[in-house]
Design an enzyme around this catalytic site. Structure first.
Site, PDB file in Angstrom:
ATOM      1  N   CYS A  98       0.856  -1.125   0.143  1.00 19.12           N
ATOM      2  CA  CYS A  98      -0.043   0.081   0.057  1.00 19.12           C
ATOM      3  C   CYS A  98       0.705   1.438   0.005  1.00 19.12           C
ATOM      4  O   CYS A  98       0.654   2.134  -0.493  1.00 19.12           O
ATOM      5  CB  CYS A  98      -0.861   0.304   1.150  1.00 19.12           C
ATOM      6  N   HIS A 112      -1.586   1.061   7.228  1.00 23.07           N
ATOM      7  CA  HIS A 112      -1.872   0.928   6.081  1.00 23.07           C
ATOM      8  C   HIS A 112      -1.446   2.639   5.415  1.00 23.07           C
ATOM      9  O   HIS A 112      -1.129   3.352   5.945  1.00 23.07           O
ATOM     10  CB  HIS A 112      -3.481   1.203   5.837  1.00 23.07           C
ATOM     11  N   ASN A 120      -8.003   5.057  -1.996  1.00 18.43           N
ATOM     12  CA  ASN A 120      -7.341   3.598  -1.550  1.00 18.43           C
ATOM     13  C   ASN A 120      -6.872   2.584  -2.848  1.00 18.43           C
ATOM     14  O   ASN A 120      -7.043   3.118  -3.943  1.00 18.43           O
ATOM     15  CB  ASN A 120      -8.522   2.714  -0.801  1.00 18.43           C
TER      16      ASN A 120
END
Length: 394
Positions: free
Chosen positions: A62, A330, A351
């Site tokens: 991520c 994250h 995202n």
């Protein structure tokens, strides 16, 4: 030691495996309410142009997806045609550097396929960049990243190296380590053709992407360090021990607001394992009542429209960081500001889990949540408000 939460969930951004990321996404599926999208009425205040939603698959990358998305928006801001940058090119080079660091530290540091925003900037500066079309990282027949097997092999290999069975390390371990990574991700190109012109990764970064790596700063907020100074952010996947600037908690959102309102975007790293974060519904906030104290009816209704929030304090933020309820699990990309029907502002967040939720890959994060659960943000130094930039000397 890690809590169960931080061991199983904690490192999509930091030290994560593909298995850990899948567990995190699956665990967040239960944080949802039935009529959420119909109950919220969001109106955009600022929406900075950004590129399409991506899917990091079963990988702890991520940090690379969000930071490269951030760089793509930087290209747009600079008047350039954006290029989808290879997220796995950044990650692959970071894995090589991380392996060297692991051996140098005799194994006393983090492994895994997680990382931090500064890894992308550092790898860009050292290795350049390539388009995603040139280096996909899909070298063995998959259509999405799937890194668990590679991670297990590289970890076992490096642990064998640091046992030093010959009594003296050979120079060949680095070649063997890189060969394992390249067998899964593919060898990086020394040169390639793009739009009819030949580039190296270095020349592509300079001529096409065109950013200056030294223009970007990472910022956090912790009471334990002096404000307006730099400190090493002590999280597992700051394997390079990079420093971040320290500001007061409320200045985090002041900085993000100023950036967005002046045409810049922001990369946000933090904790998304809270029960008040719903990936399915695309909403994150800090409820007045703790979820564990809620009735079943209150939990079912948690994301069905705006709710009153707790007022976050610097003491709350520091405590959450200290007791592992805020971990750097994250990384995402803040691209705008939106208001709900009551006038409360949320950040529009991009995202990298595909377009699988109510808002097709985006979510709305309240400012209280953003400053409470952030571990660090990355942005262009010119996006920092002048008064804060002066104190930071950037």
């Amino acid at each position: 030691m890690y809590t169960i939460k931080s061991f199983v969930i904690a490192s999509l951004l930091v030290g994560a495996t593909g298995f850990a990321q899948d567990n995190l996404v699956n665990s967040l599926k239960i944080n949802a309410s039935e009529n959420s999208k119909a109950a919220f009425q969001f109106t955009d205040v600022v929406n900075v142009e950004n590129t399409s939603i991506k899917n990091q698959g079963s990988s702890g990358t991520c940090w690379s997806y969000s930071a490269n998305s951030f760089l793509e928006s930087e290209m747009i801001r600079m008047g350039k045609k954006p290029v989808e940058l290879s997220q796995i090119f950044s990650a692959r080079n970071a894995y090589v550097e991380k392996g060297r660091n692991y051996v140098r530290m005799h194994g006393a540091t983090t492994l895994g396929d997680g990382g931090a925003f500064h890894d992308v900037i550092n790898m860009y500066k050292k290795y350049g960049a390539v388009p995603q079309s040139v280096y996909t990282g899909l070298n063995y027949g998959t259509d999405k990243n799937k890194f668990a097997e590679m991670g297990a092999l590289t970890e076992a290999f490096l642990k064998a190296v640091v046992t030093n069975p010959n009594g003296e390390l050979t120079p060949n371990w680095e070649k063997a380590y890189a060969a394992i990574i390249d067998s899964y991700l593919g060898q990086t190109p020394k040169s390639f053709d793009y739009n009819g012109k030949k580039y190296t990764p270095e020349s592509f970064a300079k001529e096409v992407v065109g950013i200056n790596a030294d223009d970007y700063v990472e910022i956090s907020s912790l009471q334990e360090y002096p404000y307006y100074s730099k400190f090493v952010l002590m999280v597992p996947d700051n394997w390079s021990y990079d420093q971040v600037y320290n500001v007061k908690m409320n200045e985090l959102t002041d900085i993000i607001d100023n950036a967005l309102k002046t045409g810049y975007t922001v990369a946000w790293a933090g904790d998304v394992s809270e029960k008040s974060f719903s990936w399915k519904n695309g909403v994150a906030f800090v409820p007045e009542k703790k979820p564990e104290d809620m009735t079943a009816e209150e939990k079912a209704d948690l994301f069905n429209g705006p709710k009153k929030e707790a007022v976050v304090t610097e003491e709350m933020r520091q405590k959450a960081f200290d007791n592992y309820t805020t971990t750097d699990d994250h990384g995402m990309h803040i691209v705008g500001i939106s208001k709900d029907q009551n006038g409360k502002e949320y950040y529009i967040v991009k995202n990298s889990w595909g377009a699988t939720n109510d808002y097709k890959g985006y979510l709305y994060m309240s400012k209280e949540f953003a400053k409470y659960k952030a571990t660090a943000i990355l942005l262009h130094k010119k996006a920092v408000p002048a008064a804060i930039a002066s104190k930071l000397k950037v």
